[in-house]
Design a protein around this motif. Structure first.
Motif, PDB file in Angstrom:
ATOM      1  N   THR A 365       0.809  -1.226   0.000  1.00 33.29           N
ATOM      2  CA  THR A 365       0.000   0.000   0.000  1.00 33.29           C
ATOM      3  C   THR A 365       0.837   1.267   0.000  1.00 33.29           C
ATOM      4  OG1 THR A 365      -0.126   0.104   2.411  1.00 33.29           O
ATOM      5  CG2 THR A 365      -1.834  -1.179   1.268  1.00 33.29           C
ATOM      6  N   ARG A 366       2.151   1.147  -0.073  1.00 31.01           N
ATOM      7  CA  ARG A 366       2.994   2.338   0.024  1.00 31.01           C
ATOM      8  C   ARG A 366       2.707   3.291  -1.141  1.00 31.01           C
ATOM      9  NH1 ARG A 366       5.710   1.259   4.340  1.00 31.01           N
ATOM     10  NH2 ARG A 366       6.429  -0.875   4.774  1.00 31.01           N
ATOM     11  N   GLY A 367       2.531   4.571  -0.767  1.00 31.03           N
ATOM     12  CA  GLY A 367       2.261   5.582  -1.772  1.00 31.03           C
ATOM     13  C   GLY A 367       0.815   5.652  -2.223  1.00 31.03           C
ATOM     14  N   THR A 368      -0.064   4.948  -1.522  1.00 34.85           N
ATOM     15  CA  THR A 368      -1.470   4.931  -1.931  1.00 34.85           C
ATOM     16  C   THR A 368      -2.291   5.933  -1.118  1.00 34.85           C
ATOM     17  OG1 THR A 368      -2.054   3.140  -0.411  1.00 34.85           O
ATOM     18  CG2 THR A 368      -1.308   2.531  -2.625  1.00 34.85           C
ATOM     19  N   VAL A 369      -3.505   6.144  -1.584  1.00 35.48           N
ATOM     20  CA  VAL A 369      -4.466   7.019  -0.918  1.00 35.48           C
ATOM     21  C   VAL A 369      -5.644   6.164  -0.483  1.00 35.48           C
ATOM     22  CG1 VAL A 369      -6.045   8.955  -1.242  1.00 35.48           C
ATOM     23  CG2 VAL A 369      -3.753   9.047  -2.227  1.00 35.48           C
ATOM     24  N   ASN A 370      -6.116   6.396   0.742  1.00 36.33           N
ATOM     25  CA  ASN A 370      -7.222   5.614   1.289  1.00 36.33           C
ATOM     26  C   ASN A 370      -8.345   6.561   1.685  1.00 36.33           C
ATOM     27  OD1 ASN A 370      -8.900   4.128   3.303  1.00 36.33           O
ATOM     28  ND2 ASN A 370      -7.371   2.524   2.972  1.00 36.33           N
TER      29      ASN A 370
END
Length: 552
Positions: A365-370
């Motif tokens: 999930t690194r660099g993702t938006v949640n």
């Protein structure tokens, strides 16, 4: 605890969620904060539990809603005995230190009633939100209730910046071309450089103190949680050179507001639009002076994040340190004809939230938006899980976000986020002629709609999908009554389920569940409740003996 793990909890004060380049600001560049987002997960829907410094922070530090911890306004103490992050982490041998601001007011009356010496170890923990006050500085006048003798003032005097209140006279006042002292509280002086060299200003000073704490804890082999709590970009809106001149009126985004918001507004909104800070921030000349300084303060914080992250890299601390970057609330800056932060539009109640988890489980999930609904009360259970502590859902009303950061899909993740505001201490109470007990507002959002409601006032409702700028209040629109009723019902359920039973866990309550399935536990020796005759009692006694035999 096995492998050593640490937590770095970075909180700014009054930083809007949309004033970062990773969040889409068109001209404000925050590459170091962006780099943390690239390593972790940036949450776009993080809501604080109150839009005022004190109660918002008390919610963060207790992991509990304002209705549960009771510190409802600035200056209202967090009661003695209310468990905090520091208490939970000390149980698992983690050193939990404050470097900066808490806005905590000690419950002196409660301490006196219980015979707690304020200078004792217990007294200090109670008075400091459970933290070890490695360096407390609330950025307020020395005569305030929050911090009567900040070490930062002594530091300034040691470096030749002497005054009765050097924080105000040097660090938060402007200097003219001829050395004049301009009051930094006055918005008209926001374009001037602070009277102090940048390296001696609050933000780099606090960064150095945080690094010093980490060095000491590492040298002693301690697991640590360092809460770096920056005073800025909270007012006074004044920043040292060169940051005072990095941005100009050309970088000021147009205000998000409409004339319709001043025509038949919600009565509480109308009362706050009439406040001096709102009237002034509704003027373009004010925004064009203040917002560049606000941006400069944020840029300075970002540069200090670069210093701090380099420090961590050099010591390989990214390998075992959970890092959170956030804020206690936002700032209206003239949006919706408001200043300060007291209402519930997203620019105030929603905050930046970046979570870096060093675990390999978070690599995907690194660099993702949640976009999940996250609340500030989630931080305490998140830290507890990372550090190896046992979950405490009967005390901590938030939930660990680590499953979200690790790409999991937690069952029953929250469907609503809630925030509260006690405006009894504001002029609005007089304007509305309401008793103290009636001056409460509640916000609940499901991510699509947002309801603001309270006693004796009409509801406000915003359609966050169709009206993301929250310009049209549909709370009194008959066509939206079903949405108002649905959210109100969800809010009533939330009100009816506070975590007040904090002295025993849920396991204590459920201990007899298996017995209930096989016999009546109320036949323990000496306790016979509700039985009719000897035959009924004998039947239950036989069921108990049969169950006990099955356990041996």
């Amino acid at each position: 605890m096995g492998k050593r793990k640490n937590v770095l909890f970075i909180m700014c004060d009054q930083l809007r969620y949309d004033y970062l380049s990773c969040a889409g600001h068109p001209t404000l560049s925050t590459p170091n904060i962006d780099s943390l987002a690239a390593r972790g997960v940036r949450f776009t829907n993080c809501y604080v539990q109150s839009t005022v410094c004190g109660p918002s922070r008390m919610s963060a530090y207790t992991g509990r809603y304002m209705r549960s911890h009771g510190s409802t306004q600035n200056g209202i103490p967090l009661r003695v005995g209310e468990p905090t992050l520091g208490d939970h982490l000390r149980e698992i041998d983690v050193r939990c230190a404050l470097i900066g601001k808490t806005h905590m007011v000690a419950d002196q009356e409660g301490m006196e009633r219980l015979g707690i010496d304020p200078d004792s170890i217990i007294g200090v923990h109670v008075a400091q939100c459970g933290f070890e006050p490695y360096e407390r500085d609330d950025g307020l006048h020395p005569s305030s209730d929050y911090d009567a003798d900040p070490a930062y003032d002594a530091y300034l005097r040691e470096h030749g910046f002497d005054a009765d209140n050097p924080w105000e006279y040097w660090a938060n006042s402007g200097e003219g071309d001829d050395g004049e002292n301009f009051n930094g509280w006055l918005l008209t002086h926001a374009d001037k450089a602070a009277r102090i060299p940048e390296e001696h200003s609050e933000t780099p000073y606090m960064t150095r103190r945080a690094m010093r704490f980490i060095e000491e804890a590492e040298a002693k082999g301690q697991n640590w949680c360092a809460h770096i709590s920056y005073i800025k970009p909270h007012w006074p809106y004044i920043v040292p050179a060169p940051y005072h001149a990095m941005y100009s009126s050309a970088d000021v985004k147009p205000p998000v507001r409409s004339e319709a918001e001043r025509i038949h507004p919600h009565p509480v909104l109308k009362a706050f639009q009439a406040e001096r800070f709102s009237v002034n921030f509704s003027r373009d000349e004010v925004r064009e002076k203040v917002i560049p300084a606000y941006m400069g303060l944020i840029k300075q914080i970002d540069d200090q994040m670069g210093v701090l992250f380099k420090f961590l890299e050099e010591r390989s601390l990214f390998e075992d340190t959970l890092i959170v970057f956030t804020s206690d609330h936002g700032d209206y800056l003239g949006d919706h004809w408001l200043g300060e932060k007291y209402m519930f539009h997203d620019v105030s109640v929603k905050v930046p939230m970046i979570v870096y988890d060093p675990s390999p489980k978070a690599d995907a999930t690194r660099g993702t938006v949640n976009d999940s609904l996250v609340e500030m009360i989630d931080m305490a259970p998140t830290f507890l899980e990372h550090l190896g502590g046992k979950a405490k859902p009967h005390v901590l009303e938030g939930r660990s976000v680590l499953p979200l950061v690790r790409g999991e899909n937690p069952q029953n993740w929250r469907s609503f986020a809630v925030s509260e505001y006690d405006y009894a201490g504001e002029r609005a109470r007089l304007a509305l002629d309401l008793p103290v007990s009636e001056c409460r507002l509640f916000m609940i959002t499901d991510g699509r709609f947002k309801l603001v409601t309270g006693p004796e006032v009409p509801p406000m409702l915003f359609d966050l999908a169709g009206d993301p700028d929250e310009l049209v209040d549909r709370g009194r629109d008959p066509a939206m009554a079903y949405v108002v009723n649905r959210l109100r019902a969800a809010l009533e359920h939330w009100m009816a389920t506070p975590a007040n039973r904090i002295t025993v866990s849920d396991d204590w309550v459920t201990t007899s569940d298996e017995k209930f399935a096989h016999f009546d536990p109320l036949i323990e020796p000496g306790v016979l409740i509700g039985y009719w005759d000897e035959a009924e009692l004998a039947e239950q006694q036989e069921a108990r003996r049969h169950w006990m035999a099955s356990k041996t």
